[in-house]
Design an enzyme around this catalytic site. Structure first.
Site, short mmCIF file in Angstrom:
data_model
loop_
_atom_site.label_atom_id
_atom_site.label_comp_id
_atom_site.label_asym_id
_atom_site.label_seq_id
_atom_site.Cartn_x
_atom_site.Cartn_y
_atom_site.Cartn_z
N PRO A 160 0.82 -1.23 0.00
CG PRO A 160 -0.93 -1.61 1.52
CD PRO A 160 0.35 -2.20 1.01
NE ARG A 301 -18.53 5.31 -41.16
CZ ARG A 301 -19.82 5.37 -40.90
NH1 ARG A 301 -20.62 4.34 -41.17
NH2 ARG A 301 -20.33 6.45 -40.35
CD GLN A 370 -10.73 11.13 -32.67
OE1 GLN A 370 -10.83 10.83 -31.50
NE2 GLN A 370 -11.46 12.09 -33.22
N GLY A 374 -17.60 7.17 -33.57
CA GLY A 374 -18.54 6.73 -32.52
C GLY A 374 -18.47 5.23 -32.29
CD GLU A 397 6.29 -6.83 -15.13
OE1 GLU A 397 7.44 -6.79 -15.56
OE2 GLU A 397 5.60 -7.87 -15.11
N1 CAA Z 1 20.03 -5.48 -11.11
C1 CAA Z 1 20.83 -5.77 -10.04
N2 CAA Z 1 20.91 -4.97 -8.95
C2 CAA Z 1 20.19 -3.83 -8.98
C3 CAA Z 1 19.37 -3.47 -10.07
C4 CAA Z 1 19.31 -4.34 -11.17
N3 CAA Z 1 18.56 -4.07 -12.24
N4 CAA Z 1 18.76 -2.28 -9.79
C5 CAA Z 1 19.21 -1.91 -8.58
N5 CAA Z 1 20.06 -2.85 -8.09
C6 CAA Z 1 20.80 -2.80 -6.83
C7 CAA Z 1 21.67 -1.55 -6.75
O1 CAA Z 1 22.93 -1.77 -7.36
C8 CAA Z 1 21.79 -1.34 -5.25
O2 CAA Z 1 22.76 -2.24 -4.75
P1 CAA Z 1 23.89 -1.73 -3.69
O3 CAA Z 1 23.13 -1.25 -2.49
O4 CAA Z 1 24.69 -2.95 -3.42
O5 CAA Z 1 24.63 -0.63 -4.35
C9 CAA Z 1 20.43 -1.82 -4.73
O6 CAA Z 1 19.88 -2.69 -5.73
C10 CAA Z 1 19.46 -0.66 -4.53
O7 CAA Z 1 19.34 -0.01 -5.77
P2 CAA Z 1 18.96 1.53 -5.89
O8 CAA Z 1 19.78 2.33 -4.93
O9 CAA Z 1 19.01 1.92 -7.32
O10 CAA Z 1 17.46 1.49 -5.35
P3 CAA Z 1 16.35 2.62 -5.28
O11 CAA Z 1 15.67 2.52 -3.99
O12 CAA Z 1 16.92 3.96 -5.68
O13 CAA Z 1 15.27 2.12 -6.38
C11 CAA Z 1 14.24 1.87 -8.53
C12 CAA Z 1 15.54 1.91 -7.70
C13 CAA Z 1 14.69 1.70 -9.96
C14 CAA Z 1 13.44 3.15 -8.41
C15 CAA Z 1 13.40 0.65 -8.07
O14 CAA Z 1 12.88 0.84 -6.78
C16 CAA Z 1 12.26 0.34 -9.02
O15 CAA Z 1 12.45 -0.27 -10.06
N6 CAA Z 1 11.00 0.73 -8.62
C17 CAA Z 1 9.82 0.33 -9.36
C18 CAA Z 1 9.28 -0.96 -8.81
C19 CAA Z 1 8.42 -1.68 -9.81
O16 CAA Z 1 8.73 -1.78 -10.98
N7 CAA Z 1 7.34 -2.26 -9.31
C20 CAA Z 1 6.48 -3.05 -10.15
C21 CAA Z 1 5.90 -4.19 -9.35
S1 CAA Z 1 5.68 -5.67 -10.27
C22 CAA Z 1 4.30 -5.51 -11.20
O17 CAA Z 1 3.80 -4.44 -11.44
C23 CAA Z 1 3.86 -6.79 -11.78
C24 CAA Z 1 2.48 -6.88 -12.31
O18 CAA Z 1 1.49 -6.49 -11.73
C25 CAA Z 1 2.31 -7.57 -13.59
#
Ligand code: CAA
Length: 420
Positions: A160, A301, A370, A374, A397
């Site tokens: 949430p 059409r 569009q 309609g 995602e």
């Molecule tokens: N691969 C490997 N490691 C990774 C990585 C990747 N792609 N991305 C980040 N990391 C690692 C970083 O290197 C870092 O490691 P260290 O601490 O060792 O340096 C650690 O993870 C933290 O990374 P960040 O500091 O970059 O993390 P952040 O808090 O700034 O967040 C973000 C990064 C890109 C914003 C991430 O939070 C993100 O992708 N958010 C979106 C979440 C998302 O996509 N949610 C969707 C849910 S699933 C869904 O929607 C499915 C569905 O319904 C169909």
């Protein structure tokens, strides 16, 4: 045994079956001819998929949207034809296909029904944490049933208060207790959560370590303390259940933890690198389906004494829609190729593909409505459903804004305040 990899008999039998069943009064365009860049094996798989889509999925699409129920018949169809385990390794019961093939399959199904395509995409999303973070024993335990479709997977990251800021705001906790972990918390927006047998759950085991204090666990249906809550009522992808999942004093064996303690967030991110192209493919397929329909409509059409396809203003729209789709497709296939190679810049390409394809899906489907005027606004025609389905591809995602953050960080890095 994998039908797609072995059953040429099934394929030829399918080819002998009668052709299209088209429910609406505007016939869909014929499926595009094979692309020169497809292999024989991939083309064989895509032939089967196109046939299944034409005969079984497309006729169900409007009802799946209207009823808003999970289409178990379509899930069975996909399982019987081995569409659920395409990119999973053969040694764990998968088809052993490429990511490129996988995205093309999702694209083909999405041309007709985005909800149905999501069954394939979320099976991959839910299985990837195990494939990426699991031991050989864990893969042997869960992947074969997911590859065959005997079981359904889901991926539980969002909460949430924790959507885009997935690591910083996560509140679900995992407390070690002997040979178990005890999970407490709530996940929301979990696609297929209510029908899933196997759910990967991300939870904080050490709140002092930020992203490195998160671990990943496989929670199986029926585990005491694990329950399914509210079912969301949604604008689109209405045949795909999106639910809340609750964990109350939910005891999970330590043997169900994927990777090391604290490795969960990295697993979650690596999963999204390989699953975002699947959502990009869904978006692209929706856009192509809408363009195919709208193109045919404009040829039939008549207004001002000629087919509206002969009006230059509408030709410009059609040309722009096609150009955008083809540009997005090239980006997507390249991103999928990079996933196959586990290329170092795969993260950026996956984000760019999702960004471009999601935006193209939204603009193309809006233009398709569009072009039908309609009629486009009426539920008797599929393009309004496609427009509603397209919207989610800009949100889930990772929103389009998150994709831009991922792309830009690869260019300029993530800034951290200097340590005093
Ligand atoms: N691969 C490997 N490691 C990774 C990585 C990747 N792609 N991305 C980040 N990391 C690692 C970083 O290197 C870092 O490691 P260290 O601490 O060792 O340096 C650690 O993870 C933290 O990374 P960040 O500091 O970059 O993390 P952040 O808090 O700034 O967040 C973000 C990064 C890109 C914003 C991430 O939070 C993100 O992708 N958010 C979106 C979440 C998302 O996509 N949610 C969707 C849910 S699933 C869904 O929607 C499915 C569905 O319904 C169909």
């Amino acid at each position: 045994m994998c039908a797609l990899s072995t059953a040429s008999g099934m394929l030829s039998a399918m080819r002998r079956k009668s052709s299209a069943v088209t429910p609406s009064n505007v016939r869909r365009m014929a499926v595009a001819p094979p692309r020169p860049d497809t292999s024989d094996e991939e083309e064989m798989i895509l032939d089967v998929v196109r046939q299944l889509v034409k005969e079984r999925v497309e006729p169900r699409a409007a009802a799946i949207d209207a009823d808003g129920d999970f289409p178990w018949d379509i899930k069975r169809l996909f399982a019987e034809n081995d569409l659920l385990g395409i990119p999973f390794p053969a040694e764990y019961g998968g088809v052993g296909g490429s990511f490129v093939t996988y995205v093309k399959v999702v694209e083909e199904v999405s041309k007709a029904c985005a909800s149905s395509a999501l069954i394939i995409a979320v099976q991959e999303l839910g299985a990837l944490p195990i494939l990426i973070g699991g031991t050989d024993e864990q893969k042997r335990r869960w992947i074969p049933d997911l590859a065959s479709g005997a079981k359904i997977a889901a991926y539980a990251l969002t909460e949430p208060g924790s959507g885009s800021d997935a690591a910083g705001s996560m509140r679900t906790k995992a407390r070690r207790d002997g040979d178990d972990y005890v999970l407490d918390g709530t996940k929301i927006w979990i696609t297929q959560g209510s029908v899933a047998d196997v759910v990967t759950v991300f939870a904080v085991n050490d709140p002092t370590k930020g992203a490195n204090g998160i671990s990943a666990f496989v929670v199986e249906k029926g585990t005491p303390g694990f329950s399914v809550g509210k079912l969301e009522k949604k604008m689109g992808i209405r045949g795909s259940p999106t639910v809340e999942l609750s964990f109350e004093n939910c005891r999970v064996p330590a043997a169900n933890r994927l990777g090391d303690e604290g490795e969960g967030f990295k697993i979650a991110m690596k999963v999204l690198d390989k699953s975002r192209p699947g959502i990009a493919a869904q978006a692209l397929g929706i856009a192509q389906g809408a363009l195919d329909y709208a193109t045919e409509y404009t040829k039939q059409r008549v207004a001002f004494g000629k087919p509206i396809s002969q009006q230059q203003g509408l030709q410009f729209m059609l040309a722009d829609m096609k150009t955008e789709i083809e540009a997005a497709r090239l980006l997507l296939y390249e991103a999928a190729r990079k996933c196959d190679e586990s290329a170092p810049d795969m993260t950026t390409w996956a984000a760019m593909a999702k960004l471009k394809c999601g935006d193209v899906a939204m603009s193309v489907t809006t233009d398709a409505v569009q072009l039908l005027g309609g009629y486009g606004y009426s539920t008797e025609y599929p393009v309004e459903r496609m427009m509603r389905d397209a919207k989610i591809t800009q949100i889930y995602e990772g929103t389009q804004q998150i994709q831009r953050i991922v792309i830009a960080r690869a260019m300029v890095g993530k800034w951290s305040p200097p340590k005093s």
